[in-house]
Design a protein around this motif. Structure first.
Motif, PDB file in Angstrom:
ATOM      1  N   ALA A  23       0.832  -1.202   0.000  1.00  0.00           N
ATOM      2  CA  ALA A  23       0.000   0.000   0.000  1.00  0.00           C
ATOM      3  C   ALA A  23       0.873   1.262   0.000  1.00  0.00           C
ATOM      4  O   ALA A  23       1.710   1.439   0.880  1.00  0.00           O
ATOM      5  CB  ALA A  23      -0.913   0.010   1.226  1.00  0.00           C
ATOM      6  N   PRO A  24       0.701   2.142  -0.984  1.00  0.00           N
ATOM      7  CA  PRO A  24       1.526   3.352  -1.029  1.00  0.00           C
ATOM      8  C   PRO A  24       1.253   4.294   0.143  1.00  0.00           C
ATOM      9  O   PRO A  24       2.118   5.059   0.514  1.00  0.00           O
ATOM     10  CB  PRO A  24       1.159   3.999  -2.359  1.00  0.00           C
ATOM     11  N   LEU A  25       0.057   4.220   0.735  1.00  0.00           N
ATOM     12  CA  LEU A  25      -0.247   5.090   1.867  1.00  0.00           C
ATOM     13  C   LEU A  25       0.707   4.819   3.029  1.00  0.00           C
ATOM     14  O   LEU A  25       1.189   5.752   3.674  1.00  0.00           O
ATOM     15  CB  LEU A  25      -1.698   4.890   2.329  1.00  0.00           C
ATOM     16  N   TYR A  26       1.007   3.562   3.269  1.00  0.00           N
ATOM     17  CA  TYR A  26       1.937   3.237   4.345  1.00  0.00           C
ATOM     18  C   TYR A  26       3.316   3.832   4.051  1.00  0.00           C
ATOM     19  O   TYR A  26       3.952   4.410   4.932  1.00  0.00           O
ATOM     20  CB  TYR A  26       2.058   1.724   4.551  1.00  0.00           C
ATOM     21  N   HIS A  27       3.778   3.742   2.833  1.00  0.00           N
ATOM     22  CA  HIS A  27       5.086   4.279   2.457  1.00  0.00           C
ATOM     23  C   HIS A  27       5.113   5.792   2.659  1.00  0.00           C
ATOM     24  O   HIS A  27       6.098   6.335   3.163  1.00  0.00           O
ATOM     25  CB  HIS A  27       5.406   3.946   1.003  1.00  0.00           C
ATOM     26  N   PHE A  31       7.560   7.867   5.400  1.00  0.00           N
ATOM     27  CA  PHE A  31       8.501   8.898   4.999  1.00  0.00           C
ATOM     28  C   PHE A  31       8.118  10.279   5.537  1.00  0.00           C
ATOM     29  O   PHE A  31       9.003  11.087   5.821  1.00  0.00           O
ATOM     30  CB  PHE A  31       8.692   8.889   3.492  1.00  0.00           C
ATOM     31  N   LEU A  32       6.834  10.559   5.733  1.00  0.00           N
ATOM     32  CA  LEU A  32       6.431  11.814   6.375  1.00  0.00           C
ATOM     33  C   LEU A  32       6.884  11.828   7.835  1.00  0.00           C
ATOM     34  O   LEU A  32       7.392  12.843   8.326  1.00  0.00           O
ATOM     35  CB  LEU A  32       4.921  12.011   6.287  1.00  0.00           C
ATOM     36  N   PHE A  33       6.699  10.714   8.525  1.00  0.00           N
ATOM     37  CA  PHE A  33       7.139  10.626   9.912  1.00  0.00           C
ATOM     38  C   PHE A  33       8.659  10.768   9.992  1.00  0.00           C
ATOM     39  O   PHE A  33       9.189  11.469  10.848  1.00  0.00           O
ATOM     40  CB  PHE A  33       6.686   9.299  10.532  1.00  0.00           C
ATOM     41  N   GLY A  35      10.615  12.309   7.835  1.00  0.00           N
ATOM     42  CA  GLY A  35      10.952  13.706   7.541  1.00  0.00           C
ATOM     43  C   GLY A  35      10.724  14.608   8.738  1.00  0.00           C
ATOM     44  O   GLY A  35      11.539  15.479   9.045  1.00  0.00           O
ATOM     45  N   GLY A  36       9.603  14.410   9.440  1.00  0.00           N
ATOM     46  CA  GLY A  36       9.351  15.177  10.654  1.00  0.00           C
ATOM     47  C   GLY A  36      10.389  14.912  11.720  1.00  0.00           C
ATOM     48  O   GLY A  36      10.816  15.816  12.447  1.00  0.00           O
ATOM     49  N   LEU A  37      10.815  13.678  11.811  1.00  0.00           N
ATOM     50  CA  LEU A  37      11.845  13.309  12.779  1.00  0.00           C
ATOM     51  C   LEU A  37      13.173  13.995  12.453  1.00  0.00           C
ATOM     52  O   LEU A  37      13.852  14.502  13.349  1.00  0.00           O
ATOM     53  CB  LEU A  37      12.016  11.798  12.777  1.00  0.00           C
ATOM     54  N   VAL A  38      13.530  14.038  11.186  1.00  0.00           N
ATOM     55  CA  VAL A  38      14.761  14.718  10.778  1.00  0.00           C
ATOM     56  C   VAL A  38      14.703  16.192  11.173  1.00  0.00           C
ATOM     57  O   VAL A  38      15.665  16.743  11.712  1.00  0.00           O
ATOM     58  CB  VAL A  38      14.994  14.560   9.249  1.00  0.00           C
ATOM     59  N   VAL A  39      13.564  16.828  10.925  1.00  0.00           N
ATOM     60  CA  VAL A  39      13.406  18.243  11.292  1.00  0.00           C
ATOM     61  C   VAL A  39      13.537  18.423  12.797  1.00  0.00           C
ATOM     62  O   VAL A  39      14.239  19.323  13.275  1.00  0.00           O
ATOM     63  CB  VAL A  39      12.052  18.790  10.780  1.00  0.00           C
TER      64      VAL A  39
END
Length: 184
Positions: A23-27, A31-33, A35-39
């Protein structure tokens, strides 16, 4: 160093875990999580200022790695290699996530906790459940190890904390086993 290790542990674990789902939604969520973690990590707001968020992050990373390893073993990875990888992942997560109490002492706690987690990984692999349920069971044991070591290294371990953690772990174990799909 710990911030980079934190990102690598989560990023690799989440990337491998995403491979089990089509499922692309999981991917996108992974990656959003990430990216937020990197920030958060590189903005200086975390993990020093919010230890509860840091602890939750280590538990999520632990689950991802354990699920990855169980999934790979279920798909043909050598079992002995799976136990070694579980030990290595548990050691790195404990070593990086436990409070510093001297280099040797942190190493001993990380090594012994990883050994206990790897032994339970071995025992859980024979249970008739899917890899996500098995990862959840090992995560509960891993959390209990981490919590007891964490409180001990901070100097505030007492009987009440141990009993609360054991009761919490037993309740989670019961809920997970009752809700799991048993496989033949």
């Amino acid at each position: 160093m710990k911030k980079l290790l934190l990102l690598v542990i989560y990023g690799v674990g989440a990337g491998l875990f995403a491979g089990f789902f089509s499922a692309p939604l999981y991917h996108i969520l992974v990656f959003l999580f990430f990216g937020g973690l990197v920030v958060l990590v590189f903005s200086g707001r975390w993990p020093e200022r919010d230890p509860a968020l840091k602890d939750m992050f280590w538990l999520v990373s632990s689950f991802l790695w354990l699920a990855d390893i169980f999934g790979f073993v279920a798909n043909g990875l050598d079992f002995t290699l799976g136990i070694f990888l579980a030990f290595l992942a548990a050691f790195l997560i404990l070593w990086a996530g436990l409070p510093r109490a001297g280099r040797r002492r942190t190493f001993v706690y990380g090594f012994s906790g990883a050994l206990i987690a790897a032994e339970f990984f071995w025992a859980a692999a024979f249970l008739p459940f899917g890899y996500l349920t098995l990862a959840g069971l090992v995560l509960i044991v891993f959390y209990l190890i981490w919590a007891i070591f964490h409180h001990h290294l901070r100097g505030n371990l007492n009987r009440e904390i141990i009993l609360k953690n054991l009761a919490f772990g037993a309740a989670l174990f019961t809920v997970l086993l009752l809700s799991a799909k048993w496989q033949p």
